[in-house]
Design an enzyme around this catalytic site. Structure first.
Site, PDB file in Angstrom:
ATOM      1  N   ASP A 210       1.064  -1.356  -0.317  1.00 54.22           N
ATOM      2  CA  ASP A 210      -0.049  -0.078  -0.104  1.00 54.22           C
ATOM      3  C   ASP A 210       0.933   1.425   0.000  1.00 54.22           C
ATOM      4  OD1 ASP A 210      -2.549   1.644   0.264  1.00 54.22           O
ATOM      5  OD2 ASP A 210      -2.822   1.061   2.378  1.00 54.22           O
TER       6      ASP A 210
ATOM      7  N   ASP B 193      -2.638   2.546  -6.348  1.00 55.22           N
ATOM      8  CA  ASP B 193      -1.724   2.622  -5.047  1.00 55.22           C
ATOM      9  C   ASP B 193      -1.860   1.569  -4.338  1.00 55.22           C
ATOM     10  OD1 ASP B 193      -3.779   2.919  -4.137  1.00 55.22           O
ATOM     11  OD2 ASP B 193      -3.556   4.873  -2.291  1.00 55.22           O
ATOM     12  N   GLU B 194      -2.433   0.393  -4.671  1.00 61.44           N
ATOM     13  CA  GLU B 194      -2.048  -0.988  -3.494  1.00 61.44           C
ATOM     14  C   GLU B 194      -2.111  -2.480  -4.154  1.00 61.44           C
ATOM     15  OE1 GLU B 194      -5.046  -1.797  -0.525  1.00 61.44           O
ATOM     16  OE2 GLU B 194      -6.875  -0.370  -1.130  1.00 61.44           O
TER      17      GLU B 194
END
Length: 359
Positions: free
Chosen positions: A13, A107-108
């Protein structure tokens, strides 16, 4: 489960991703409270730097509220192409270690490194290497969670943010969960957590006192999931073909829309935004949802489902406007409009299927 069947899962993350990209690209923003989003009266914070979070600024917060909490807050407009470029660099790093990658957003992502391309025995060592490569190639920091299932890996990545690395081993899972407050469980939202609290369920240990039938009775299908995660059980594999459940776009207008002409003009770029995503990803949906927020913050929704995925932009536009027209005459000013698509399918999955036409 037998030791040989234990998975090695990493959840990566990125730390305050959008805001961190802005601080990386603009040295003047480093060390300062930054919010990505609109600063106007009806703007919304899309992301906040850690300096801003210290003041209580959070994503999805009204820009006006955020500015009150942090008077020195600096607003910057989103630059999604820059975020996508950084995300692509990060995905390329993941692919050096495994083909089993499940992106959740820009983003993860989850990675299954049980069998990995480097032949490394330690998932923790892989996570450490990935974090180092992300920092080296993008100048951004990531937090990593390592465990034997997805639920625990995601909890672990959030445990030592920012720039953290936390590991939950097979003999630690149940103990870790029993001490955790339920509002921190992935999959238990604010409303559900409040409902649990009213039932004197505050921690994982409290949740573990109830059997599956009781939880299903009170929480529906999610009851089985809650029963399992209270025991640190999660059998879900890393899904490399995961697609979003829905795709949508919305806009809060700088002034209330009052007329049919204004509403249709306001809806058009939103429709176009959603369709661009469909064309780019080749993901199409069967259900169109319209969201309307009035000036008094009342929200209403309308939807329509077709027999087959909508693959024609004109048809998608027509349905969207039809849903809007159902509300005419508009009883009061409109501050927000949104369109989304659900019941999604990949374009490749539709090959050979008979598409039905509607008139």
């Amino acid at each position: 489960m037998p030791e040989t069947n234990i998975r090695k899962i990493i959840h990566i993350d990125m730390d305050a991703f959008f805001a961190s990209v802005e601080q990386r690209d603009n040295p003047a923003l480093r060390g300062k409270p930054v919010a990505v989003g609109g600063s106007r009266e009806r703007g919304v914070v899309a992301a906040a730097s850690y300096e801003a979070r210290k003041f209580g600024v959070r994503s999805a917060m009204s820009s006006m509220v955020a500015a009150r909490k942090c008077p020195n807050l600096i607003f910057v407009k989103p630059r999604f192409e820059s975020y996508k470029t950084a995300s692509k660099q990060i995905r390329e790093i993941f692919a050096e270690y495994t083909h089993l990658i499940e992106p959740l957003s820009l983003d993860e992502a989850y990675l299954d490194v049980t069998e990995n391309l480097k032949g490394m025995a330690s998932a923790t060592a892989i996570a450490k290497e990935i974090k180092e490569k992300i920092k080296e190639r993008t100048q951004l920091t990531a937090s990593a969670g390592v465990s034997y299932n997805k639920f625990l890996a995601k909890l672990a990545s959030d445990y030592k943010k920012p720039d953290g690395l936390f590991v939950i081993k097979p003999n630690q899972g149940e103990k870790f969960v029993e001490d955790l407050e339920v509002y921190r469980f992935h999959g238990i939202g604010k409303v559900t957590a409040e409902k649990m609290n009213k039932m004197n369920i505050f921690t994982g240990l409290d949740l573990r006192q109830y059997d599956e039938n009781f939880l299903t009775k009170h929480f529906g299908k999610a009851g089985k999931y809650y029963y399992n995660i209270a025991r640190a059980i999660d059998y879900r594999p890393v899904n490399t073909e995961r697609i979003r459940k829905s795709v949508g776009s919305e806009n809060t207008f700088w002034r209330d829309l009052e007329t049919n002409v204004e509403l249709e003009a306001g809806l058009k770029p939103i429709i176009e935004d959603v369709w661009k995503y469909c064309e780019r990803t080749q993901v199409y949906g069967r259900t169109v949802h319209l969201k309307v927020k009035f000036k008094d913050f009342q929200i209403i929704t309308r939807s329509r489902t077709t027999l087959s995925p909508i693959v024609d932009s004109t048809f998608f536009e027509k349905i969207s406007y039809d849903l809007l027209e159902q509300l005419y005459p508009i009883p009061k000013g409109v501050r927000l409009l949104g369109i989304s698509l659900s019941n999604l399918e990949l374009g490749d999955d539709m090959v050979g299927k008979q598409l039905s036409l509607e008139f």
